[in-house]
Design a protein around this motif. Structure first.
Motif, PDB file in Angstrom:
ATOM      1  N   UNK A 109       0.791  -1.185  -0.056  1.00  0.00           N
ATOM      2  CA  UNK A 109      -0.215  -0.110  -0.076  1.00  0.00           C
ATOM      3  C   UNK A 109       0.920   1.114   0.025  1.00  0.00           C
ATOM      4  N   UNK A 110       2.016   1.345   0.924  1.00  0.00           N
ATOM      5  CA  UNK A 110       2.861   2.188   0.786  1.00  0.00           C
ATOM      6  C   UNK A 110       3.358   2.776  -0.718  1.00  0.00           C
ATOM      7  N   UNK A 111       3.698   1.718  -1.268  1.00  0.00           N
ATOM      8  CA  UNK A 111       4.467   1.838  -2.661  1.00  0.00           C
ATOM      9  C   UNK A 111       3.270   2.265  -3.506  1.00  0.00           C
ATOM     10  N   UNK A 112       2.041   1.908  -3.521  1.00  0.00           N
ATOM     11  CA  UNK A 112       0.822   2.509  -4.151  1.00  0.00           C
ATOM     12  C   UNK A 112       0.969   3.891  -3.827  1.00  0.00           C
ATOM     13  N   UNK A 113       0.541   4.162  -2.718  1.00  0.00           N
ATOM     14  CA  UNK A 113       0.661   5.632  -2.416  1.00  0.00           C
ATOM     15  C   UNK A 113       1.643   6.460  -2.856  1.00  0.00           C
ATOM     16  N   UNK A 114       3.050   6.056  -2.855  1.00  0.00           N
ATOM     17  CA  UNK A 114       4.105   6.665  -3.282  1.00  0.00           C
ATOM     18  C   UNK A 114       4.052   6.914  -4.757  1.00  0.00           C
ATOM     19  N   UNK A 115       3.450   6.137  -5.523  1.00  0.00           N
ATOM     20  CA  UNK A 115       3.215   6.121  -6.967  1.00  0.00           C
ATOM     21  C   UNK A 115       2.211   7.346  -7.105  1.00  0.00           C
ATOM     22  N   UNK A 141       1.787   6.987   7.119  1.00  0.00           N
ATOM     23  CA  UNK A 141       0.823   6.901   8.255  1.00  0.00           C
ATOM     24  C   UNK A 141      -0.321   5.874   7.794  1.00  0.00           C
ATOM     25  N   UNK A 142      -0.785   6.419   6.319  1.00  0.00           N
ATOM     26  CA  UNK A 142      -1.852   5.810   5.940  1.00  0.00           C
ATOM     27  C   UNK A 142      -1.855   4.135   5.384  1.00  0.00           C
ATOM     28  N   UNK A 143      -0.599   3.878   5.518  1.00  0.00           N
ATOM     29  CA  UNK A 143       0.007   2.520   5.048  1.00  0.00           C
ATOM     30  C   UNK A 143      -0.166   1.361   6.182  1.00  0.00           C
ATOM     31  N   UNK A 144      -0.519   2.115   7.298  1.00  0.00           N
ATOM     32  CA  UNK A 144      -0.818   0.992   8.352  1.00  0.00           C
ATOM     33  C   UNK A 144      -2.232   0.826   8.676  1.00  0.00           C
ATOM     34  N   UNK A 145      -2.495  -0.457   9.122  1.00  0.00           N
ATOM     35  CA  UNK A 145      -3.741  -0.938   9.218  1.00  0.00           C
ATOM     36  C   UNK A 145      -4.068  -0.732  10.817  1.00  0.00           C
ATOM     37  N   UNK A 146      -4.654   0.461  11.103  1.00  0.00           N
ATOM     38  CA  UNK A 146      -4.892   0.917  12.528  1.00  0.00           C
ATOM     39  C   UNK A 146      -6.126   1.158  12.583  1.00  0.00           C
TER      40      UNK A 146
END
Length: 231
Positions: A109-115, A141-146
């Motif tokens: 998810x982090x890589x998707x958000x970076x793109x 922050x958004x890449x955590x499943x919180x």
């Protein structure tokens, strides 16, 4: 609805000044809540108590049924109001840092958000503009499943293009089973995403309610209501 955060009689004093004065409020699950107020109103103090960075002087607070501590840090993903990454890092280092530190971190998810944010993994932290730093920190922050996401002034001081990307990332990546709390004094750009709003002034909650209901009752947008309260 079950509450994810319960606050009762919360007070925080610094010497003779009260940053928070006897605040009581509950925040339910599955909501995007705006905590609104000018600089110095107590927003960041309240957030830091919720995430366990500060301790209250009086009163009680529960996050997912627990007092702030090791457990609550594991279910709360927090974006502070300043950059928290080491300048020697590049973006890939930051990803690795989060992956090592948080068990709930979703690397893909982090890589998707970076793109989405148009950020290259090889870029050095010290070379990033303020807007790029905000986008990177938000992506992490958004890449955590919180269970709770807390964003302290996520659009302060960034240009309109970066602001739009940040808001789009928040909207597109919000998990409806979680709760998101956003502090801001830039209400116009962000009010459309709030389910509920809490107006905080000099450490006191002056008004709170469902955002759409307040618009209908007051006959004005939340931004105009903000100007009326704090003007």
């Amino acid at each position: 609805m079950e509450n994810i955060i319960e606050i009762s009689g919360l007070t925080k004093s610094y010497m003779n000044k009260k940053a928070l004065d006897d605040i009581s409020l509950n925040i339910g699950k599955g909501k995007i809540v705006g905590i609104l107020g000018p600089n110095g109103s107590g927003k960041t103090t309240l957030i830091k108590i919720i995430v366990g960075i500060l301790r209250q002087s009086k009163g009680g607070i529960l996050v997912d049924g627990k007092e702030p501590g090791a457990y609550t840090k594991s279910v709360v993903s927090y974006l502070p109001d300043r950059n928290f990454l080491y300048k020697w890092m590049n973006i890939q280092d930051a990803i690795n840092f989060y992956k090592d530190f948080y068990q709930d971190f979703d690397e893909n998810k982090a890589y998707e958000l970076l793109d989405f944010m148009k950020l290259d993994r090889k870029m050095k932290i010290e070379s990033l503009s303020k807007g790029m730093n905000e986008k990177l920190n938000l992506a992490l922050v958004l890449s955590r499943r919180a269970k709770v996401y807390i964003l302290d002034e996520p659009i302060a001081g960034v240009d309109p293009v970066a602001r739009d990307q940040i808001l789009d990332a928040i909207i597109n990546n919000y998990n409806e089973e979680s709760t998101m709390i956003i502090t801001t004094h830039l209400v116009r750009d962000i009010e459309k995403i709030f389910d509920e709003v809490i107006f905080l002034n000099e450490g006191v909650v002056t008004l709170r309610g469902n955002a759409e209901s307040l618009r209908e009752e007051r006959g004005m947008q939340i931004d105009d209501l903000y100007k009326e309260i704090f003007g």
